[in-house]
Design an enzyme around this catalytic site. Structure first.
Site, PDB file in Angstrom:
ATOM      1  N   TRP A 112       0.825  -1.212   0.000  1.00  0.00           N
ATOM      2  CA  TRP A 112       0.000   0.000   0.000  1.00  0.00           C
ATOM      3  C   TRP A 112       0.853   1.252   0.000  1.00  0.00           C
ATOM      4  CZ3 TRP A 112      -4.304  -0.206  -2.214  1.00  0.00           C
ATOM      5  CH2 TRP A 112      -5.069  -1.370  -2.163  1.00  0.00           C
ATOM      6  N   ASP A 182      -1.694   6.971   6.093  1.00  0.00           N
ATOM      7  CA  ASP A 182      -2.797   6.185   5.523  1.00  0.00           C
ATOM      8  C   ASP A 182      -3.206   5.155   6.573  1.00  0.00           C
ATOM      9  OD1 ASP A 182      -4.473   4.412   4.281  1.00  0.00           O
ATOM     10  OD2 ASP A 182      -3.050   3.806   2.721  1.00  0.00           O
ATOM     11  N   LYS A 206     -13.139  -0.809   6.696  1.00  0.00           N
ATOM     12  CA  LYS A 206     -12.543  -1.792   7.605  1.00  0.00           C
ATOM     13  C   LYS A 206     -13.013  -1.527   9.044  1.00  0.00           C
ATOM     14  CE  LYS A 206      -8.891  -1.527   4.281  1.00  0.00           C
ATOM     15  NZ  LYS A 206      -9.005  -2.761   3.524  1.00  0.00           N
TER      16      LYS A 206
HETATM   17  N1  PMP Z   1      -4.438   1.778   1.829  1.00  0.00           N
HETATM   18  C1  PMP Z   1      -4.559   0.672   2.580  1.00  0.00           C
HETATM   19  C2  PMP Z   1      -3.656   0.499   3.760  1.00  0.00           C
HETATM   20  C3  PMP Z   1      -5.526  -0.282   2.258  1.00  0.00           C
HETATM   21  O1  PMP Z   1      -5.650  -1.389   2.990  1.00  0.00           O
HETATM   22  C4  PMP Z   1      -6.373  -0.082   1.145  1.00  0.00           C
HETATM   23  C5  PMP Z   1      -7.460  -1.048   0.747  1.00  0.00           C
HETATM   24  N2  PMP Z   1      -7.357  -2.310   1.171  1.00  0.00           N
HETATM   25  C6  PMP Z   1      -6.186   1.066   0.386  1.00  0.00           C
HETATM   26  C7  PMP Z   1      -5.227   1.982   0.760  1.00  0.00           C
HETATM   27  C8  PMP Z   1      -7.054   1.345  -0.814  1.00  0.00           C
HETATM   28  O2  PMP Z   1      -8.280   1.762  -0.320  1.00  0.00           O
HETATM   29  P1  PMP Z   1      -9.514   2.125  -1.278  1.00  0.00           P
HETATM   30  O3  PMP Z   1      -9.924   0.875  -1.936  1.00  0.00           O
HETATM   31  O4  PMP Z   1     -10.510   2.673  -0.303  1.00  0.00           O
HETATM   32  O5  PMP Z   1      -9.046   3.164  -2.235  1.00  0.00           O
END
Ligand code: PMP
Length: 370
Positions: A112, A182, A206
């Site tokens: 991520w 994030d 989450k």
């Molecule tokens: N950052 C993290 C740490 C995540 O776990 C996720 C999704 N699993 C995201 C970003 C992406 O999130 P989104 O699908 O809401 O754009």
């Protein structure tokens, strides 16, 4: 998966370990169900009324107030309820915080963080100031080796890597450079010193509520640094000025998030939830480490309390484990497609007895195949 689907159809709550969208508290869903056809006696659901009406504005304000209480958010921070997910924020962060700076610092802790780096690189020069590559992303890079730039627009990191199962146990020291996090997969999992951050953002799906809502907490002095090309819906200044209603907000998700915040307060707040989370994670890691049958390669000090990836020492047993666990009613234990294996996510709304049931299943599976 058939058993799992049956559980849902029968009205039972499945043992759901999804990484996101993830389980919501049963009490929250029950209240939403009871209020679905007629909310607050309006003869309409919360989804069917104006976001500018008195009733919804009250819900919106109360959700923010409850979140502020839970996280002790200082007054010089704004709370935004937006859309576009965490990936939207991967772009919004550089577009809002660039100001007169040319570059931003990023810590690469895994999947991520890398996704955030890639997107930010479209708008700003990215300096990767530390990475976990040498440790195969199984440890957080030691902070004394980070090569921070004093003139960076901000320092970005990912406190919990949802796929790698790696979690920071400290808040980095970024000096005078605004710290950006994030927190998609560990926000509200325990108390947090918000005053250490410039911006905190998280996709809701989450620990907050359903998908479709994105939470942003931004320090007041960081507003107004946006690039001229920043889309208005992503512009923090615009959204603050419009109380997150520059465009029509995801009202149902916002309402559900508000119910989740009330549920969290009822559980005893974030100190209480941290203890429950610690117990759930300790039980699962304890089982993984109890013999060589299961494996988790993350250095124990950096193991995530929210996402527990694991494999079997004999890889040919992974699909057997997945098939039998699904048959026994355990849902979404399959690891992310980037890494395979298994992953059990233990967000706030996963009851402790669900973690206990998984540990019992793992013990039984080991007895039969170990
Ligand atoms: N950052 C993290 C740490 C995540 O776990 C996720 C999704 N699993 C995201 C970003 C992406 O999130 P989104 O699908 O809401 O754009």
């Amino acid at each position: 998966m058939s058993q799992c689907v049956n559980e849902v159809l029968l009205g039972h709550r499945a043992y759901n370990f999804s990484a996101g969208p993830a389980p919501l508290p049963r009490e929250v869903l029950e209240q939403a169900r009871d209020e679905l056809l007629s909310w607050q006696g309006l003869g309409a659901s919360v989804m069917e009324v104006s976001h500018r009406g008195r009733e919804f504005l009250h819900v919106a304000r109360e959700a923010e107030q409850d979140l502020r209480e839970l996280l002790h958010i200082p007054d010089n921070y704004h709370v935004l309820f937006l859309q576009g997910g965490a990936r939207g924020q991967f772009a919004a962060i550089p577009l809002n915080l660039k100001g007169d700076r040319d570059s931003a610092d990023y810590v690469d802790s895994g999947y991520w963080a890398q996704s955030a780096i890639k997107e930010a690189g479209r708008y700003i020069n990215v300096n990767v100031v530390a990475d976990g590559r040498a440790d195969a992303y199984c440890a957080v890079p030691a902070q004394e080796r980070w090569q921070l730039n004093q003139d960076a627009a901000y320092l970005h990191y990912t406190p919990n890597e949802t796929i790698g199962g790696l979690e920071f146990s400290f808040i980095p020291d970024s000096g005078d450079v605004p710290l950006v996090a994030d927190m998609s997969s560990n926000i509200l999992s325990g108390p947090l010193d918000v005053s250490r951050f410039g911006v905190i953002y998280a996709g809701a799906q989450k620990n907050i509520g359903p998908a479709g809502l994105t939470l942003v907490i931004v320090r007041d002095d960081l507003l107004g640094r946006g690039a001229a090309v920043c889309p208005s819906v992503l512009d923090y200044r615009q959204q603050v000025d419009h109380h997150s209603m520059y465009n029509t907000p995801p009202t149902f998700a916002w309402y559900l998030a508000g119910l989740v915040f009330k549920w969290l307060k009822k559980q005893g707040g974030l100190t209480a939830i941290r203890e429950i989370n610690a117990r759930k994670a300790a039980k699962l890691y304890g089982q993984i480490d109890s013999s060589g049958f299961y494996r988790n390669t993350v250095v124990p000090a950096w193991r995530s309390r929210m996402n527990v990836p694991f494999t079997l020492a004999q890889p040919e047993l992974d699909p057997v484990f997945l098939a039998e666990s699904a048959e026994a009613g355990f849902c979404y234990l399959q690891g992310h497609k980037a890494v395979g294996g298994m992953r059990a996510s233990l967000y706030n709304a996963v009851p402790e007895f669900h973690a206990d049931a998984l540990v019992d299943f793992m013990k039984d599976f080991e007895q039969r195949y170990g």
